[in-house]
Design a protein around this motif. Structure first.
Motif, PDB file in Angstrom:
ATOM      1  N   ALA A 198       0.861  -1.987   0.379  1.00 35.68           N
ATOM      2  CA  ALA A 198       0.176  -0.509  -0.111  1.00 35.68           C
ATOM      3  C   ALA A 198       1.230   0.897  -0.220  1.00 35.68           C
ATOM      4  O   ALA A 198       1.061   2.059  -1.014  1.00 35.68           O
ATOM      5  CB  ALA A 198      -1.058  -0.289   1.125  1.00 35.68           C
ATOM      6  N   PHE A 199       2.453   1.383   0.737  1.00 37.04           N
ATOM      7  CA  PHE A 199       2.818   2.744   1.185  1.00 37.04           C
ATOM      8  C   PHE A 199       3.741   2.633  -0.747  1.00 37.04           C
ATOM      9  O   PHE A 199       3.960   3.482  -0.909  1.00 37.04           O
ATOM     10  CB  PHE A 199       3.739   2.558   1.835  1.00 37.04           C
ATOM     11  N   ARG A 200       4.264   1.709  -1.055  1.00 40.61           N
ATOM     12  CA  ARG A 200       4.638   1.575  -2.689  1.00 40.61           C
ATOM     13  C   ARG A 200       3.583   2.102  -3.406  1.00 40.61           C
ATOM     14  O   ARG A 200       4.536   3.026  -4.185  1.00 40.61           O
ATOM     15  CB  ARG A 200       5.063   0.032  -2.272  1.00 40.61           C
ATOM     16  N   ASN A 201       2.718   1.731  -3.055  1.00 37.37           N
ATOM     17  CA  ASN A 201       1.535   2.224  -4.045  1.00 37.37           C
ATOM     18  C   ASN A 201       1.621   4.030  -3.793  1.00 37.37           C
ATOM     19  O   ASN A 201       1.230   5.217  -4.940  1.00 37.37           O
ATOM     20  CB  ASN A 201       0.600   1.724  -4.391  1.00 37.37           C
ATOM     21  N   MET A 202       0.999   4.157  -3.043  1.00 38.19           N
ATOM     22  CA  MET A 202       1.411   5.670  -2.585  1.00 38.19           C
ATOM     23  C   MET A 202       2.917   6.671  -2.596  1.00 38.19           C
ATOM     24  O   MET A 202       2.226   7.810  -3.516  1.00 38.19           O
ATOM     25  CB  MET A 202       1.120   5.723  -1.008  1.00 38.19           C
ATOM     26  N   GLN A 203       3.592   5.822  -2.704  1.00 35.66           N
ATOM     27  CA  GLN A 203       4.859   6.793  -3.055  1.00 35.66           C
ATOM     28  C   GLN A 203       5.012   7.012  -4.535  1.00 35.66           C
ATOM     29  O   GLN A 203       5.504   8.017  -5.167  1.00 35.66           O
ATOM     30  CB  GLN A 203       6.405   5.561  -2.811  1.00 35.66           C
ATOM     31  N   TRP A 204       5.095   5.214  -5.245  1.00 37.12           N
ATOM     32  CA  TRP A 204       4.184   6.079  -6.807  1.00 37.12           C
ATOM     33  C   TRP A 204       3.147   6.911  -7.175  1.00 37.12           C
ATOM     34  O   TRP A 204       3.481   7.885  -8.326  1.00 37.12           O
ATOM     35  CB  TRP A 204       3.950   5.027  -8.299  1.00 37.12           C
ATOM     36  N   MET A 205       2.288   7.119  -6.407  1.00 36.16           N
ATOM     37  CA  MET A 205       1.100   8.407  -7.064  1.00 36.16           C
ATOM     38  C   MET A 205       1.659   9.550  -6.778  1.00 36.16           C
ATOM     39  O   MET A 205       2.149  10.626  -7.399  1.00 36.16           O
ATOM     40  CB  MET A 205      -0.033   8.071  -5.810  1.00 36.16           C
ATOM     41  N   ALA A 206       2.173   9.642  -5.310  1.00 36.25           N
ATOM     42  CA  ALA A 206       3.392  11.139  -5.371  1.00 36.25           C
ATOM     43  C   ALA A 206       4.243  11.441  -6.269  1.00 36.25           C
ATOM     44  O   ALA A 206       4.420  12.658  -6.176  1.00 36.25           O
ATOM     45  CB  ALA A 206       4.367  10.910  -3.726  1.00 36.25           C
ATOM     46  N   VAL A 207       4.988  10.385  -6.695  1.00 37.60           N
ATOM     47  CA  VAL A 207       6.274  10.295  -7.696  1.00 37.60           C
ATOM     48  C   VAL A 207       5.206  11.371  -8.702  1.00 37.60           C
ATOM     49  O   VAL A 207       5.915  11.683  -9.712  1.00 37.60           O
ATOM     50  CB  VAL A 207       6.313   9.110  -8.066  1.00 37.60           C
ATOM     51  N   LEU A 208       3.655  10.792  -9.521  1.00 33.62           N
ATOM     52  CA  LEU A 208       3.391  10.361 -10.723  1.00 33.62           C
ATOM     53  C   LEU A 208       2.629  12.238 -10.292  1.00 33.62           C
ATOM     54  O   LEU A 208       2.894  13.453 -11.362  1.00 33.62           O
ATOM     55  CB  LEU A 208       2.193  10.122 -10.777  1.00 33.62           C
ATOM     56  N   ARG A 209       2.383  12.738  -8.867  1.00 37.99           N
ATOM     57  CA  ARG A 209       2.145  13.931  -8.738  1.00 37.99           C
ATOM     58  C   ARG A 209       2.884  15.209  -8.830  1.00 37.99           C
ATOM     59  O   ARG A 209       2.989  15.628  -9.530  1.00 37.99           O
ATOM     60  CB  ARG A 209       1.327  14.122  -7.833  1.00 37.99           C
ATOM     61  N   SER A 210       4.345  14.552  -8.476  1.00 38.80           N
ATOM     62  CA  SER A 210       4.806  15.964  -8.674  1.00 38.80           C
ATOM     63  C   SER A 210       6.085  16.146  -9.533  1.00 38.80           C
ATOM     64  O   SER A 210       6.078  17.867 -10.443  1.00 38.80           O
ATOM     65  CB  SER A 210       6.096  15.421  -7.724  1.00 38.80           C
ATOM     66  N   LEU A 211       5.544  15.037 -10.643  1.00 38.28           N
ATOM     67  CA  LEU A 211       5.814  15.261 -12.644  1.00 38.28           C
ATOM     68  C   LEU A 211       4.625  15.785 -12.706  1.00 38.28           C
ATOM     69  O   LEU A 211       4.758  15.992 -14.426  1.00 38.28           O
ATOM     70  CB  LEU A 211       6.695  14.050 -12.921  1.00 38.28           C
ATOM     71  N   ALA A 212       3.492  15.781 -12.116  1.00 41.74           N
ATOM     72  CA  ALA A 212       2.569  16.981 -13.158  1.00 41.74           C
ATOM     73  C   ALA A 212       1.947  15.859 -13.817  1.00 41.74           C
ATOM     74  O   ALA A 212       1.412  15.675 -15.163  1.00 41.74           O
ATOM     75  CB  ALA A 212       2.476  18.343 -13.835  1.00 41.74           C
ATOM     76  N   ALA A 213       1.972  14.596 -13.620  1.00 45.52           N
ATOM     77  CA  ALA A 213       1.723  13.149 -14.496  1.00 45.52           C
ATOM     78  C   ALA A 213       0.451  12.281 -14.388  1.00 45.52           C
ATOM     79  O   ALA A 213       0.086  11.364 -14.734  1.00 45.52           O
ATOM     80  CB  ALA A 213       2.809  12.311 -14.768  1.00 45.52           C
ATOM     81  N   TYR A 214      -0.103  13.326 -12.694  1.00 48.08           N
ATOM     82  CA  TYR A 214      -1.096  11.984 -12.957  1.00 48.08           C
ATOM     83  C   TYR A 214      -2.549  11.715 -13.059  1.00 48.08           C
ATOM     84  O   TYR A 214      -2.749  10.814 -13.930  1.00 48.08           O
ATOM     85  CB  TYR A 214      -1.390  12.211 -11.001  1.00 48.08           C
ATOM     86  N   GLN A 215      -2.860  12.492 -13.503  1.00 44.17           N
ATOM     87  CA  GLN A 215      -3.764  13.255 -14.630  1.00 44.17           C
ATOM     88  C   GLN A 215      -3.727  12.349 -15.863  1.00 44.17           C
ATOM     89  O   GLN A 215      -4.369  11.316 -16.766  1.00 44.17           O
ATOM     90  CB  GLN A 215      -4.291  14.492 -14.597  1.00 44.17           C
ATOM     91  N   MET A 216      -2.586  12.391 -16.550  1.00 41.14           N
ATOM     92  CA  MET A 216      -2.046  11.454 -18.168  1.00 41.14           C
ATOM     93  C   MET A 216      -2.001  10.285 -17.563  1.00 41.14           C
ATOM     94  O   MET A 216      -1.982   9.139 -18.765  1.00 41.14           O
ATOM     95  CB  MET A 216      -1.604  12.415 -18.744  1.00 41.14           C
ATOM     96  N   TYR A 217      -1.412  10.169 -16.666  1.00 39.24           N
ATOM     97  CA  TYR A 217      -1.517   9.129 -16.044  1.00 39.24           C
ATOM     98  C   TYR A 217      -2.412   8.337 -16.389  1.00 39.24           C
ATOM     99  O   TYR A 217      -2.714   6.711 -17.307  1.00 39.24           O
ATOM    100  CB  TYR A 217      -0.778   8.449 -14.772  1.00 39.24           C
TER     101      TYR A 217
END
Length: 313
Positions: A198-217
């Motif tokens: 669960a925490f590993r997936n949370m880390q990846w979500m933070a990486v995506l958001r920091s790169l402004a990539a979450y919505q495009m993901y």
């Protein structure tokens, strides 16, 4: 074009993109720290090693150890004038380069860089406090994006612009791997083995958001965030502008517009092939840090080929 001017344009674009992504890197830690429960241990130190500044930090803070306070790491990454890769030093270098080539770029670019440099100098200390950190990071990222927008909209598409594009592509590819590295490294120590996924997936979500990539993901992948999917998107997606593959493809499109240098083509094709052939499933199951280090080493070799081929031949 004089090789000195080409060198300065190349490095100016790299420094602007490096400043933006250094702020985004700190944003990874800040997002995770806010999202995690208090009982979970969060370690900031791996971020310093991610940017390759571990030796500098150890020399400046010999007694710090591995359990370093967030304010100390944030100060080192954002404001420390003795850290050659800090945000403040990077912007200072960009500003000094621009001072020498102001006739090659629009006046608005100088004004935007100078405003951002003054803002970081005046408000940087506030970023050490968690309540003001997000505001500082967002303002810095917006300032860098403004400079990038001015370069894209107002600069003639001549050979100088191609060196700007080349520097931008290589720097963004490098910094994307470093932000991936930071997000996948040991920032979080879970309470139990059951919490690890669960925490590993949370880390990846933070990486995506920091790169402004979450919505495009979400638009491209249409599945919940996992390490495998995030790595595939950030490494190999050909449509997202911050993915490693997109940035390297951008560099490949630049080279035909410049004087031919076989060594540069060879090094670029090598890192493109390495990225394209990566297995996100295997990387997600292992620690992707080693692979990110390999890409960074290949990008360093590519940079050296560019220097030898275009600036000091």
């Amino acid at each position: 074009m004089l090789s000195r001017v080409a060198d300065n344009l190349y490095w100016f674009s790299r420094y602007i993109r490096r400043a933006e992504n250094t702020a985004r890197l700190v944003g990874v830690g800040s997002m995770l720290q806010l999202d995690l429960p208090r009982s979970v241990r969060f370690t900031w130190r791996p971020m310093i090693d991610t940017v390759g500044a571990g030796e500098v930090f150890n020399a400046l803070h010999p007694d710090a150890g591995t359990d370093v306070a967030d304010a100390e790491v944030v100060r080192f990454l954002l404001l420390d004038e003795l850290n050659p890769s800090s945000l403040r030093v990077t912007l200072t270098q960009a500003r000094e380069i621009l001072r020498g080539i102001r006739d090659a770029l629009p006046q608005e670019v100088w004004e935007a860089v100078n405003d951002l440099h003054l803002y970081v100098g005046a408000s940087g200390e506030r970023a050490l406090q968690r309540r003001y950190r997000e505001e500082f990071i967002n303002r810095t990222v917006d300032g860098c994006l403004k400079v990038s927008g001015l370069l894209s909209a107002n600069v003639s598409r001549d050979i100088g612009y191609q060196f700007l594009r080349l520097g931008t592509g290589i720097e963004q590819a490098d910094m994307t791997t470093r932000i991936i590295d930071a997000g996948a490294s040991g920032l979080i120590t879970p309470r139990t083995e059951e919490d690890r996924e669960a925490f590993r997936n949370m880390q990846w979500m933070a990486v995506l958001r920091s790169l402004a990539a979450y919505q495009m993901y979400r638009r491209h992948i249409r599945q919940r965030v996992t390490g495998e999917h995030a790595l595939r998107f950030l490494l190999q997606n050909t449509e997202f502008p911050r993915s490693v593959q997109f940035c390297l493809t951008r560099a490949q499109h630049v080279l035909p517009t410049m004087p031919p240098r076989p060594s540069v083509d060879r090094h670029l094709n090598r890192v493109v092939g390495m990225t394209r052939n990566a297995d996100p499933v295997w990387l997600a199951a292992q620690n992707p840090a080693s692979f990110m280090d390999d890409i960074q080493t290949r990008l360093s070799d590519l940079h050296q080929a560019i220097v030898e081929g275009y600036f000091y031949n």
